[in-house]
Design a protein around this motif. Sequence first.
Motif: not given
Length: 315
Positions: A148-149, A242-245, A250-252, A265-266
């Motif tokens: 959903v996010y 980290l998948w579980e966060r 947002l990492n993608y 950012f990273n």
Amino acid sequence: IFACSEPKLKPAKIVGDTGEIGRLLYVPTLTGNEDVLHNLVFNFRGQQQIIDANRLEYVTEYLRLQQLHHCLLGKESNSCLSRRWVTNALHWLGLSLILLLSADGTSFGLIFGVGMVAIAYFGLLFWLLDRWRRRYPQPIMPTYLETVYMLGSFAFISCIGIITIFSTSEQPGLTLLCLGIILLPMPLLLLWQLYQQGRYHNLIDVTYFVEDGGVRQLQLLIARLPIIPRFPFFRDRYLPILWERHWNWLNYYDFSLNNFLKFGFNDIRLRDQHLPGIITTLVWYQWSLGILYIALLLWTLSRTIPGLNLLIYLK
């Protein structure tokens, strides 16, 4: 432009509000008017009337595009005898892309909207490839909340980009069509091929993306390549995302931003072991598009911000 008066010639003056003059001037064809347009642009830039100068440059290149179109159709054969058809076709294609995606480098809003759509689109693709692995026998899929996010954020960012395109482009429909031709066919073909053949490699339950565990800050990554080096030291330094966060999605977007705009950012990259070649191809495809986008973005900034018109004087 000069006006003739008795008993001597006096230069004519164009009087009007800055930003409106360029829109009110009407030029039906490029033939016979190219020098006049060039002089007007030069004078407007000398007076820091950037909006008027950019508008006339856009008109000039749009008329040039029409002229090339007529040449390709054989409607102006007399003026096109000295040019080869392939050269005209490539010129027409390149000029069409520049006009549709950046209004000939005169609209920062337009190229910003294009970038937003591209970054959101590739972010969604990378999330899909990394999180939707398989359903059977052991599901490797994202949670409902993460889905959903991700879909909601993609729709939100894309809508902002599309609204920006419609508010800044002279031909928003053609701009979106051009963007779709660049973004959709090859990535979707690779996506279909990957899911068609399936994934059976080692580390199937580990993310394809790793991040620099020693740095978490806003940074420019101009010289960065999308895959980590083979040296073992880097494998210790780069850790799987980290998948579980809850904020993992947002990492993608961060990786898409890094790979496309060389800014993020990273420092997120692809791992170098047990990685499907199709995913590598897709990442390098976005990286290549990003190089072209940055060049177009910098060129646009140099033409739209007073004091940064360095590239203008290199013509």
